[in-house]
Enzyme design. Structure first.
Site, PDB file in Angstrom:
ATOM      1  N   CYS A 142      -9.656   5.554   0.118  1.00 60.39           N
ATOM      2  CA  CYS A 142      -9.095   6.841  -0.298  1.00 60.39           C
ATOM      3  C   CYS A 142      -8.924   6.918  -1.811  1.00 60.39           C
ATOM      4  O   CYS A 142      -9.894   6.885  -2.543  1.00 60.39           O
ATOM      5  CB  CYS A 142      -7.796   7.121   0.452  1.00 60.39           C
ATOM      6  SG  CYS A 142      -7.304   8.871   0.380  1.00 60.39           S
ATOM      7  N   HIS A 235      -9.240   7.471   5.770  1.00 59.15           N
ATOM      8  CA  HIS A 235      -8.317   6.441   6.252  1.00 59.15           C
ATOM      9  C   HIS A 235      -8.680   6.037   7.675  1.00 59.15           C
ATOM     10  O   HIS A 235      -7.957   6.341   8.625  1.00 59.15           O
ATOM     11  CB  HIS A 235      -6.874   6.963   6.221  1.00 59.15           C
ATOM     12  CG  HIS A 235      -6.282   7.062   4.861  1.00 59.15           C
ATOM     13  ND1 HIS A 235      -5.808   5.980   4.169  1.00 59.15           N
ATOM     14  CD2 HIS A 235      -6.085   8.136   4.057  1.00 59.15           C
ATOM     15  CE1 HIS A 235      -5.328   6.370   2.989  1.00 59.15           C
ATOM     16  NE2 HIS A 235      -5.485   7.663   2.897  1.00 59.15           N
ATOM     17  N   GLU A 237      -8.278   3.317   8.881  1.00 62.78           N
ATOM     18  CA  GLU A 237      -7.277   2.346   9.337  1.00 62.78           C
ATOM     19  C   GLU A 237      -6.030   2.997   9.929  1.00 62.78           C
ATOM     20  O   GLU A 237      -5.190   2.293  10.524  1.00 62.78           O
ATOM     21  CB  GLU A 237      -6.864   1.429   8.174  1.00 62.78           C
ATOM     22  CG  GLU A 237      -5.860   2.014   7.190  1.00 62.78           C
ATOM     23  CD  GLU A 237      -6.445   3.009   6.187  1.00 62.78           C
ATOM     24  OE1 GLU A 237      -5.690   3.526   5.350  1.00 62.78           O
ATOM     25  OE2 GLU A 237      -7.665   3.259   6.246  1.00 62.78           O
TER      26      GLU A 237
END
Length: 308
Positions: A142, A235, A237
């Site tokens: 990001c 993102h 994750e």
């Protein structure tokens, strides 16, 4: 194989409860293998949540991983106890003489600030210089992907008309790249940002290769041709309810925020289709295997030899 972390790190109990294979350092020391050395420069204010998210994904491979958590010295987070940071994190000064097979640099909530005005910018540039010759492959997430694109290639970020917020479809541009191995023709990734990288500048740079993009979110994954730098604009994750937490936080602050797109099931904030989970697992698995394990030298001292 497991990821090796201290038993006292909050992620140990959290991931063990999820039946994720983690190993205490005392057990790992008895195994006669060469684990991968991975560092995480955690710039997120939600330190423990980010630790859990990244460690969960790093553990999903047959490789044993030794983890080093890194913090900035020039800026101290106000959202986490100093005891946690002192116990589990090292400063760059403490690791600068080491070499790592891989490093992850997280996002940070500073995208509306010019890069040079970010409090830890000078320290971050030193770390990015360090990565050139001391890390086999670095994954920038990001805001970190924007910062690294700017520092390494002079590519500016651009303000978006409104926050890009939700879960967005992507497709492969380079379908045969090993980083995308096993992914569906259409795959999903959360995005949460007010800015984007100048995409025309990315496409014009001969040292960069676009791997994936989406109609609504733009370029989502690109890399340097030598595979030493991986840039992920979103993102992958994120946990199931991370976007919900951000949404409710902004609502409480009376900030302008739309409901995250393609996220809630109907209008029920308690139901989320985590359609990016397989993407996240494959992305980190492929990075560890093909970009690090298959490339990094057995002798850590040989990492970066010949690089400038």
């Amino acid at each position: 194989m497991p990821i090796v972390i201290p038993k006292t790190l909050p992620a140990y109990e959290k991931l063990t409860s999820e039946n994720i294979f983690v190993m205490a350092k005392i057990r790992a020391s008895s195994q006669d293998i060469r684990p991968l050395e991975i560092a995480i420069l955690n710039l997120m204010p939600t330190k423990i949540d980010t630790e859990n998210q990244l460690l969960r994904l790093l553990s999903n491979s047959p490789l044993q991983i030794n983890l080093t958590l890194v913090k900035t010295k020039s800026y101290k987070s106000t959202h986490i106890s100093e005891d946690h940071m002192q116990t589990f994190y090292k400063t760059f000064d403490e690791i600068k003489d080491l070499k790592f097979d891989g490093m992850i640099v997280t996002g940070a909530p500073v995208e509306d600030i010019p890069f040079e005005q970010v409090k830890y910018w000078k320290e971050l540039t030193k770390i990015m210089d360090y990565c050139k010759t001391n890390v086999t492959s670095t994954l920038f997430i990001c805001w970190a992907s924007q910062a690294a694109s700017y520092y390494y290639y002079g590519i500016e970020k651009q303000q978006l008309p409104k926050k890009l917020f939700g879960v967005f479809a992507n497709h492969a541009v380079e379908s045969n790249d090993m980083l995308l191995k096993g992914m569906n023709d259409e795959f999903y990734m959360p995005q949460s940002r007010h800015t984007r990288i100048d995409e025309e500048a990315i496409l014009a740079n001969e040292d960069l290769v676009v791997l994936a993009k989406g109609e609504d979110c733009g370029i989502s994954i690109f890399k340097s041709r030598d595979n030493s730098k991986i840039f992920v604009t979103g993102h992958a994750e994120y946990d199931r309810f991370t976007l919900r937490t951000e949404y409710e936080r902004d609502l409480k602050k009376n900030l302008p925020i739309d409901k995250p797109v393609n996220y809630f099931v109907g209008d029920d904030r308690n139901k989320v289709d985590m359609c990016w989970l397989s993407t996240a697992n494959l992305l980190f698995y492929n990075w560890l295997n093909y970009y690090i394990y298959q490339e990094t030298p057995f002798n850590r001292d040989d990492i970066g030899k010949g690089k400038v």
